[in-house]
Design a protein around this motif. Structure first.
Motif, mmCIF file in Angstrom:
data_model
loop_
_atom_site.group_PDB
_atom_site.id
_atom_site.type_symbol
_atom_site.label_atom_id
_atom_site.label_comp_id
_atom_site.label_asym_id
_atom_site.label_seq_id
_atom_site.Cartn_x
_atom_site.Cartn_y
_atom_site.Cartn_z
ATOM 1 N N SER A 412 0.822 -1.206 0.000
ATOM 2 C CA SER A 412 0.000 0.000 0.000
ATOM 3 C C SER A 412 0.857 1.258 0.000
ATOM 4 O O SER A 412 0.545 2.234 -0.701
ATOM 5 C CB SER A 412 -0.922 -0.011 1.223
ATOM 6 N N LYS A 415 2.399 1.741 -3.498
ATOM 7 C CA LYS A 415 1.379 2.211 -4.430
ATOM 8 C C LYS A 415 1.039 3.680 -4.189
ATOM 9 O O LYS A 415 0.853 4.458 -5.138
ATOM 10 C CB LYS A 415 0.130 1.345 -4.300
ATOM 11 N N GLN A 419 1.170 6.739 -6.776
ATOM 12 C CA GLN A 419 -0.045 7.499 -7.058
ATOM 13 C C GLN A 419 0.163 8.990 -6.871
ATOM 14 O O GLN A 419 -0.410 9.799 -7.604
ATOM 15 C CB GLN A 419 -1.180 7.016 -6.151
ATOM 16 N N SER A 474 -0.839 -14.398 -7.756
ATOM 17 C CA SER A 474 -1.225 -13.369 -6.786
ATOM 18 C C SER A 474 -0.061 -12.888 -5.942
ATOM 19 O O SER A 474 0.096 -11.716 -5.699
ATOM 20 C CB SER A 474 -2.332 -13.899 -5.884
ATOM 21 N N GLN A 493 1.343 -7.298 -9.815
ATOM 22 C CA GLN A 493 -0.092 -7.496 -9.614
ATOM 23 C C GLN A 493 -0.730 -6.342 -8.872
ATOM 24 O O GLN A 493 -1.758 -5.815 -9.297
ATOM 25 C CB GLN A 493 -0.306 -8.788 -8.805
ATOM 26 N N ARG A 494 -0.136 -5.970 -7.739
ATOM 27 C CA ARG A 494 -0.806 -5.061 -6.814
ATOM 28 C C ARG A 494 -0.479 -3.596 -7.057
ATOM 29 O O ARG A 494 -1.184 -2.726 -6.523
ATOM 30 C CB ARG A 494 -0.411 -5.418 -5.382
ATOM 31 N N THR A 498 -2.434 -2.420 -11.265
ATOM 32 C CA THR A 498 -3.534 -1.690 -10.634
ATOM 33 C C THR A 498 -3.498 -0.216 -11.006
ATOM 34 O O THR A 498 -4.537 0.391 -11.326
ATOM 35 C CB THR A 498 -3.463 -1.853 -9.111
ATOM 36 N N LEU A 499 -2.314 0.381 -10.983
ATOM 37 C CA LEU A 499 -2.203 1.784 -11.381
ATOM 38 C C LEU A 499 -2.520 1.964 -12.858
ATOM 39 O O LEU A 499 -3.088 2.991 -13.261
ATOM 40 C CB LEU A 499 -0.800 2.300 -11.074
ATOM 41 N N GLU A 501 -4.700 0.238 -14.546
ATOM 42 C CA GLU A 501 -6.160 0.220 -14.650
ATOM 43 C C GLU A 501 -6.761 1.549 -14.198
ATOM 44 O O GLU A 501 -7.734 2.028 -14.785
ATOM 45 C CB GLU A 501 -6.720 -0.925 -13.817
ATOM 46 N N GLU A 502 -6.187 2.142 -13.157
ATOM 47 C CA GLU A 502 -6.693 3.439 -12.714
ATOM 48 C C GLU A 502 -6.448 4.524 -13.748
ATOM 49 O O GLU A 502 -7.255 5.453 -13.881
ATOM 50 C CB GLU A 502 -6.035 3.818 -11.392
ATOM 51 N N HIS A 587 3.799 -5.346 -19.923
ATOM 52 C CA HIS A 587 3.218 -4.099 -19.425
ATOM 53 C C HIS A 587 3.932 -2.894 -20.029
ATOM 54 O O HIS A 587 3.290 -1.882 -20.373
ATOM 55 C CB HIS A 587 3.305 -4.086 -17.900
#
Length: 726
Positions: A412, A415, A419, A474, A493-494, A498-499, A501-502, A587
């Motif tokens: 977290s 990320k 972000q 995972s 993955q996390r 995820t970023l 997709e955002e 990616h």
């Protein structure tokens, strides 16, 4: 529900760095005669009249996590005072100090016996596991060493080590005993370590007062309460608390020396120390706050965050400590609620036992200290220091929720840094920390499982399951269950995906055309010249197009940042001999395609060559419709022994059958049957003739294949009529 970084039990948010979790045991203060912690067997010993209760601390911590009800081992005692108690390391003999000179030993098989000291006073005792010694008695004259008889019926004297002893301290975790010659500074200290291989005598040293206090008349006190033996990250320390000068000195033990490594300022006259998960907790009794120190951090003299009071967690169902505890009903709700609002842990009735236990003698509550990692995350200002701290924590300890484990918090935090568009310099340090931690954790886990073998390269198959590139696994938790290290697959993955997709990372080609006014819904070129629209409508269309361009540029800046941090992570991974997963390279290709920068693809060839596999190369070849040189990049990626089949199939798909034949002959590939080339050239007579002649000349036993007659007939049909007659 309490927010993140808090411990809430009554609807209020309680931000804290340390929590006191009840162990599920309720003592009876009125009948309790003696409470101590046996660190050799890790049990809490409670003497009550003619019984001794032994509570397993490790199992008591599993009450809430696994639903285990703690049960105590009860031993019968003869009448008399209990000044100290310890079990032998195998749990077969219970030793109880009955007076200032006598010790009672009670074997499990029965037949208690007594042992008196040779000196004038028995300061204490402890059990060891050396080849020649089992029990050590400490007196003002030194150490008296004894060995148990094989039938556990008596003690045999082994040796007496004569020293002037004013006080001593011993912990089983260090296997070290400190003998002090005085109760005031300077104090001469002698140390012995009772290792499994034998007794090791360490160099003697002096605990001298700091220069500011040497001129004072009253030197600072040096007693068992101001000197604590600690173990952090496998290193042994001697902590000296000088409350008069407000200083905590940490000495590290080596085999041939004692080195002063850290001097930490103190802010209270009453201080207690605890160690939780290799973290030093400095309890300030006066102010009621606790300082969290990490000796491996970049600033070990400063706490990770501003000190806060500890928080007392609500209790579980606490069985009463009595002979009828197994048949007594559960505690009433009012009783449990009163325990949840017990006096603070720094009251006069509280005692600190062992490395992380607190006992409130007035209420009979036993707590275990534990870190609130979410609370530290919410209040620590230095993100890199916090990330380094989280990665050094143990993953297999019991936590309140899965979101509060160190691995989840580290993910977290990483990320969040991306972000908020942290600078690439900070991101590079973050990735370097993640890669180095995972590399060390992987090596430690492999060496623990295979101590005689060198560890293999840390490549993608070690943290990937059987899957395709588009659906990564995972996490790497099965490989590293104790470590909080993040594998490349975890980050992919996390964090990265995820970023992406955002940011809504797609192909970005059709949207780009619409933004430039070439799509549907009224572009720039459909103004009033042909449609007769007013100037206001034309101005509105231009404003809408300009706004869309700004949104597209803003989105592109976000994708550019994701591309930069992904490339930076690949660089850090290669620096630490980590092979990034193929899905991470894919990616990168997705980000390049989203930014419409496929012309930069050749610059990424060194990255594309790293992970082996044909699937990634085929993904690159699929970009050939938008960027034709991508086919050459894909062929360069497939030019390896493990990808001959995919390389040949790609050339055949492009219609380069002759080049595929040359490649097969040059590389001496024997795994591809000749029927693949003959079937591909079936509809081209001249090409089929060339392929047939090649196979007939260079393929062994070509005439023995099952379909040889069919191919021979096709060869005759492809020849001119004159050659066919011949």
């Amino acid at each position: 529900m309490p927010g993140r970084g808090s411990w809430g039990s009554d609807g209020r948010d309680n931000l804290a760095h340390v929590a006191l979790k009840p162990l599920g045991v309720k003592l009876d203060p009125s009948s309790t005669a003696h409470i101590t912690y046996d660190d050799g067997c890790r049990v809490l010993l409670v003497a009550e009249q003619d019984r001794l209760f032994s509570w397993p601390v490790e199992r008591m911590s599993q009450v809430e996590t696994q639903g285990i009800t703690p049960t105590a081992k009860i031993s019968s005692l003869s009448p008399g005072p209990v000044l100290g108690a310890r079990y032998s390391l195998d749990g077969s003999v219970l030793a109880i100090q009955r007076s200032s000179v006598a010790l009672e030993l009670i074997p499990e098989s029965g037949g208690a016996f007594w042992q008196r000291v040779q000196g004038p006073l028995l300061l204490g005792f402890f059990w060891v596991s050396t080849p020649d010694c089992d029990l050590v008695l400490v007196t003002p004259a030194g150490l008296e060493l004894f060995r148990l008889h094989p039938n556990r019926t008596g003690l045999q004297p082994v040796e007496v080590k004569k020293h002037q002893v004013a006080w001593y301290t011993y912990t089983h975790e260090t296997r070290l005993v400190l003998l002090a010659s005085s109760t005031s500074a300077p104090a001469r200290m002698r140390a012995y370590q009772f290792a499994n291989s034998g007794i090791v005598k360490l160099p003697k040293f002096d605990l001298e007062p700091p220069p500011a206090s040497r001129a004072e008349r009253a030197p600072p006190a040096v007693d068992a309460g101001s000197v604590v033996l600690l173990v952090m990250y496998g290193r042994m320390y001697c902590a000296h608390l000088d409350t008069q000068q407000g200083q905590l000195t940490l000495y590290r033990f080596f085999r041939d020396a004692l080195v002063c490594q850290h001097k930490v300022p103190l802010y209270s006259n009453q201080v207690r120390l605890s160690v939780v998960d290799n973290t030093l907790l400095v309890h300030n009794i006066d102010s009621g706050v606790v300082l969290v120190l990490d000796i491996l951090s970049s600033s070990p003299l400063h706490p990770l965050a501003s000190p806060l009071p500890p928080h007392v967690l609500p209790p579980h169902v606490l069985p009463s400590l009595s002979t009828s505890s197994s048949s007594s009903p559960p505690s009433a709700p009012g009783e449990a609620e009163s325990l949840g609002h017990a006096p603070p842990p720094y009251s006069a009735s509280c005692r600190f036992l062992g490395p992380n236990l607190v006992v409130d003698q007035s209420s009979g509550t036993v707590w275990r200290l534990q870190l609130s990692l979410s609370g530290l995350e919410a209040s620590c200002p230095d993100r890199l220091a916090l990330l380094s701290f989280l990665l050094r924590r143990r993953q297999d300890l019991p936590y309140q929720t899965p979101e509060e484990t160190p691995r989840a918090l580290a993910l977290s935090l990483t990320k969040t840094m991306l972000q908020e568009r942290e600078s690439l310099l900070i991101v590079s340090r973050c990735f370097d920390l993640l890669c180095s931690t995972y590399q060390e954790a992987f090596k430690d886990a492999y060496n623990a499982k295979h101590p005689q073998r060198p560890h293999p390269p840390i490549t993608a198959p070690y943290y990937q399951t059987n899957r395709g590139i588009s659906s990564p696994s995972s996490s790497s938790t099965p490989l590293l269950p104790r470590s909080a290290a993040l594998s490349p697959d975890d980050l992919l993955q996390r964090v990265f995906l995820t970023l992406a997709e955002e940011e809504d990372v797609g192909d970005g080609l059709e949207e780009h055309g619409k933004v430039n006014g070439m799509g549907e819904g009224g572009g720039v070129g459909t103004g009033g010249a042909r449609g007769g629209s007013s100037n206001g409508e034309e101005h509105g269309s231009l404003s809408l197009a300009a706004e869309r361009r700004k949104e597209e540029e803003k989105a592109d800046r976000g994708v550019e940042y994701l591309l930069a941090v992904a490339v930076e992570y690949v660089r850090c991974a290669e620096t630490h001999s980590l092979s990034p997963p193929p899905a991470l390279i894919l990616h990168l290709l997705t980000l390049l395609r989203r930014l419409r920068r496929l012309h930069l693809l050749p610059a990424y060839v060194p990255l594309l060559r790293k992970p082996p596999g044909a699937q990634l190369a085929l993904q690159v070849a699929a970009l050939g419709a938008q960027y034709p040189p991508a086919l050459h990049v894909a062929q360069d990626m497939l030019h390896r022994p493990t990808c001959h089949q995919a390389h040949v199939n790609l050339m055949i798909k492009e219609g380069r059958i002759v080049d595929a034949l040359r490649y097969v002959r040059r590389q001496r590939v024997e795994s591809i049957p000749p029927t693949v080339f003959l079937d591909a050239a079936w509809d081209h007579p001249i090409l089929f003739q060339a392929v047939f002649r090649f196979c007939h000349q260079f393929v062994p036993a070509f005439t023995n294949i099952a379909d040889f007659p069919k191919y021979k007939e096709r060869l005759k049909a492809s020849l001119p009529e004159k050659q066919r007659m011949e």
